[in-house]
Scaffold this motif. Structure first.
Motif, PDB file in Angstrom:
ATOM      1  N   TRP A   1       0.831  -1.200   0.000  1.00  0.00           N
ATOM      2  CA  TRP A   1       0.000   0.000   0.000  1.00  0.00           C
ATOM      3  C   TRP A   1       0.869   1.255   0.000  1.00  0.00           C
ATOM      4  N   ARG A   2       0.365   2.287  -0.637  1.00  0.00           N
ATOM      5  CA  ARG A   2       1.009   3.603  -0.572  1.00  0.00           C
ATOM      6  C   ARG A   2       0.304   4.523   0.412  1.00  0.00           C
ATOM      7  N   LEU A   3      -0.981   4.251   0.665  1.00  0.00           N
ATOM      8  CA  LEU A   3      -1.738   5.042   1.633  1.00  0.00           C
ATOM      9  C   LEU A   3      -1.569   4.433   3.025  1.00  0.00           C
ATOM     10  N   THR A   4      -2.174   5.061   4.021  1.00  0.00           N
ATOM     11  CA  THR A   4      -2.066   4.564   5.390  1.00  0.00           C
ATOM     12  C   THR A   4      -2.921   3.315   5.581  1.00  0.00           C
ATOM     13  N   ASP A   5      -2.284   2.231   5.983  1.00  0.00           N
ATOM     14  CA  ASP A   5      -2.969   0.962   6.197  1.00  0.00           C
ATOM     15  C   ASP A   5      -3.627   0.978   7.582  1.00  0.00           C
ATOM     16  N   VAL A   6      -4.958   0.889   7.621  1.00  0.00           N
ATOM     17  CA  VAL A   6      -5.682   0.898   8.899  1.00  0.00           C
ATOM     18  C   VAL A   6      -6.363  -0.443   9.162  1.00  0.00           C
ATOM     19  N   SER A   7      -5.942  -1.481   8.450  1.00  0.00           N
ATOM     20  CA  SER A   7      -6.539  -2.801   8.630  1.00  0.00           C
ATOM     21  C   SER A   7      -6.438  -3.221  10.095  1.00  0.00           C
ATOM     22  N   GLY A   8      -7.581  -3.582  10.678  1.00  0.00           N
ATOM     23  CA  GLY A   8      -7.606  -4.011  12.065  1.00  0.00           C
ATOM     24  C   GLY A   8      -7.650  -2.882  13.077  1.00  0.00           C
ATOM     25  N   HIS A   9      -7.576  -1.641  12.609  1.00  0.00           N
ATOM     26  CA  HIS A   9      -7.556  -0.497  13.527  1.00  0.00           C
ATOM     27  C   HIS A   9      -8.852   0.316  13.503  1.00  0.00           C
ATOM     28  N   LEU A  10      -9.666   0.122  12.480  1.00  0.00           N
ATOM     29  CA  LEU A  10     -10.960   0.798  12.394  1.00  0.00           C
ATOM     30  C   LEU A  10     -12.041  -0.253  12.161  1.00  0.00           C
ATOM     31  N   PRO A  11     -13.260   0.009  12.624  1.00  0.00           N
ATOM     32  CA  PRO A  11     -14.332  -0.993  12.482  1.00  0.00           C
ATOM     33  C   PRO A  11     -14.836  -1.133  11.051  1.00  0.00           C
ATOM     34  N   ASP A  12     -15.567  -2.223  10.827  1.00  0.00           N
ATOM     35  CA  ASP A  12     -16.163  -2.489   9.515  1.00  0.00           C
ATOM     36  C   ASP A  12     -17.166  -1.401   9.144  1.00  0.00           C
ATOM     37  N   LEU A  13     -17.485  -1.326   7.867  1.00  0.00           N
ATOM     38  CA  LEU A  13     -18.481  -0.372   7.380  1.00  0.00           C
ATOM     39  C   LEU A  13     -19.861  -0.766   7.912  1.00  0.00           C
ATOM     40  N   ASP A  14     -20.445   0.092   8.718  1.00  0.00           N
ATOM     41  CA  ASP A  14     -21.734  -0.239   9.336  1.00  0.00           C
ATOM     42  C   ASP A  14     -22.485   1.051   9.640  1.00  0.00           C
TER      43      ASP A  14
ATOM     44  N   ASP B   1      -3.500   2.154  -5.087  1.00  0.00           N
ATOM     45  CA  ASP B   1      -4.091   1.308  -4.042  1.00  0.00           C
ATOM     46  C   ASP B   1      -5.485   0.827  -4.423  1.00  0.00           C
ATOM     47  N   LEU B   2      -6.233   1.635  -5.149  1.00  0.00           N
ATOM     48  CA  LEU B   2      -7.551   1.187  -5.604  1.00  0.00           C
ATOM     49  C   LEU B   2      -7.418   0.070  -6.636  1.00  0.00           C
ATOM     50  N   HIS B   3      -6.382   0.134  -7.459  1.00  0.00           N
ATOM     51  CA  HIS B   3      -6.126  -0.958  -8.391  1.00  0.00           C
ATOM     52  C   HIS B   3      -5.888  -2.259  -7.626  1.00  0.00           C
ATOM     53  N   LEU B   4      -5.087  -2.168  -6.551  1.00  0.00           N
ATOM     54  CA  LEU B   4      -4.815  -3.352  -5.741  1.00  0.00           C
ATOM     55  C   LEU B   4      -6.097  -3.881  -5.106  1.00  0.00           C
ATOM     56  N   LEU B   5      -6.872  -2.981  -4.513  1.00  0.00           N
ATOM     57  CA  LEU B   5      -8.099  -3.407  -3.830  1.00  0.00           C
ATOM     58  C   LEU B   5      -9.112  -4.021  -4.792  1.00  0.00           C
ATOM     59  N   THR B   6      -9.332  -3.372  -5.918  1.00  0.00           N
ATOM     60  CA  THR B   6     -10.318  -3.893  -6.868  1.00  0.00           C
ATOM     61  C   THR B   6      -9.860  -5.200  -7.494  1.00  0.00           C
ATOM     62  N   SER B   7      -8.554  -5.367  -7.687  1.00  0.00           N
ATOM     63  CA  SER B   7      -8.049  -6.627  -8.234  1.00  0.00           C
ATOM     64  C   SER B   7      -8.213  -7.749  -7.217  1.00  0.00           C
ATOM     65  N   MET B   8      -8.070  -7.427  -5.932  1.00  0.00           N
ATOM     66  CA  MET B   8      -8.280  -8.415  -4.883  1.00  0.00           C
ATOM     67  C   MET B   8      -9.748  -8.852  -4.864  1.00  0.00           C
TER      68      MET B   8
ATOM     69  N   GLY C   1     -16.433  -4.894   3.350  1.00  0.00           N
ATOM     70  CA  GLY C   1     -16.757  -3.883   4.344  1.00  0.00           C
ATOM     71  C   GLY C   1     -15.686  -3.684   5.395  1.00  0.00           C
ATOM     72  N   LYS C   2     -14.492  -4.241   5.182  1.00  0.00           N
ATOM     73  CA  LYS C   2     -13.394  -4.079   6.128  1.00  0.00           C
ATOM     74  C   LYS C   2     -12.662  -2.766   5.848  1.00  0.00           C
ATOM     75  N   ALA C   3     -12.389  -2.010   6.918  1.00  0.00           N
ATOM     76  CA  ALA C   3     -11.615  -0.784   6.764  1.00  0.00           C
ATOM     77  C   ALA C   3     -10.185  -1.159   6.385  1.00  0.00           C
ATOM     78  N   ARG C   4      -9.694  -0.622   5.282  1.00  0.00           N
ATOM     79  CA  ARG C   4      -8.365  -1.011   4.806  1.00  0.00           C
ATOM     80  C   ARG C   4      -7.379   0.143   4.761  1.00  0.00           C
ATOM     81  N   LEU C   5      -7.843   1.320   4.274  1.00  0.00           N
ATOM     82  CA  LEU C   5      -6.909   2.412   4.029  1.00  0.00           C
ATOM     83  C   LEU C   5      -7.495   3.750   4.446  1.00  0.00           C
ATOM     84  N   LEU C   6      -6.603   4.696   4.679  1.00  0.00           N
ATOM     85  CA  LEU C   6      -7.004   6.059   5.022  1.00  0.00           C
ATOM     86  C   LEU C   6      -6.237   7.015   4.125  1.00  0.00           C
ATOM     87  N   ALA C   7      -6.976   7.939   3.494  1.00  0.00           N
ATOM     88  CA  ALA C   7      -6.347   8.928   2.624  1.00  0.00           C
ATOM     89  C   ALA C   7      -6.813  10.317   3.038  1.00  0.00           C
TER      90      ALA C   7
END
Length: 205
Positions: A33-46, A194-201, A176-182
């Motif tokens: 990632w080039r942006l800030t990785d927040v995986s596991g640090h912010l809650p799911d989209l709800d 980073d969006l290319h990476l996420l959408t390819s995943m 719905g998992k929080a992944r990145l912060l920009a």
């Protein structure tokens, strides 16, 4: 006796090393990632809000889409229009994968931002943008959930006032998992990357 003990100790050590090596082999490589990785640090989209067509929606309604969530309001004089313009350009640069991305623009000004007003506003920037409105309590709870903040300035007497708000862009994956912060000042190249990476995943079976 000592020799037998040593052999057992060595065998145990080899077993631990083998397990560690196997675990390392099975661990999936992490995206660069080039942006800030927040995986596991912010809650799911709800959330439970109303979209710009007047329809009740929840975070689950956007499952399968990469989501860019931003708090703002339609009377914002500068940051909001600039951010939405930038996100539009980014999605255009992303190309076909942008069909798997949605911009969620959450109003921090429920008193003035009706669904109809939000609809005209977000669609002026990008057809993949969705305006979301809710009660003061709903919006405040959602902002608190993601450690965002906003403050409504005093009314100047003519119904006009400004709302100071955080400018973070929260990026969620298709589950719905929080992944990145920009931020609006982030380089477009980094967000596109980073969006290319996420959408390819998300496109992988």
């Amino acid at each position: 006796m000592k020799s037998s003990t040593c052999r057992r100790a060595l065998l145990g050590l080899f077993a631990l090393v083998a397990i560690a090596v196997l675990g390392a082999c099975q661990r999936e490589p992490q995206p660069e990632w080039r942006l800030t990785d927040v995986s596991g640090h912010l809650p799911d989209l709800d959330f439970r809000l109303t979209d710009d067509n007047g329809k009740p929606v929840t975070g689950a309604d956007f499952k399968g889409k990469v989501v860019l969530m931003y708090f703002g309001y339609t009377h914002c004089p500068d940051v909001c229009p600039l951010t939405l313009t930038q996100l539009h350009v980014i999605l255009d640069r992303l190309g076909a994968p942008a069909d798997r991305v949605r911009i969620l623009f959450v109003s921090v000004d429920p008193a003035r931002d009706t669904p109809a007003i939000m609809h005209d506003y977000v669609n002026a920037f990008d057809k993949r943008a969705v305006g979301l409105v809710g009660s003061n309590a709903d919006v405040e709870a959602l902002a608190k959930r993601y450690r965002s903040a906003f403050t409504r300035e005093p009314d100047r007497g003519d119904g006009n006032y400004e709302v100071s708000h955080s400018s973070a862009i929260y990026i969620f994956d298709g589950q719905g998992k929080a992944r990145l912060l920009a931020t609006p000042s982030a380089a477009q190249d980094d967000i596109v990357h980073d969006l290319h990476l996420l959408t390819s995943m998300e496109a992988q079976p």
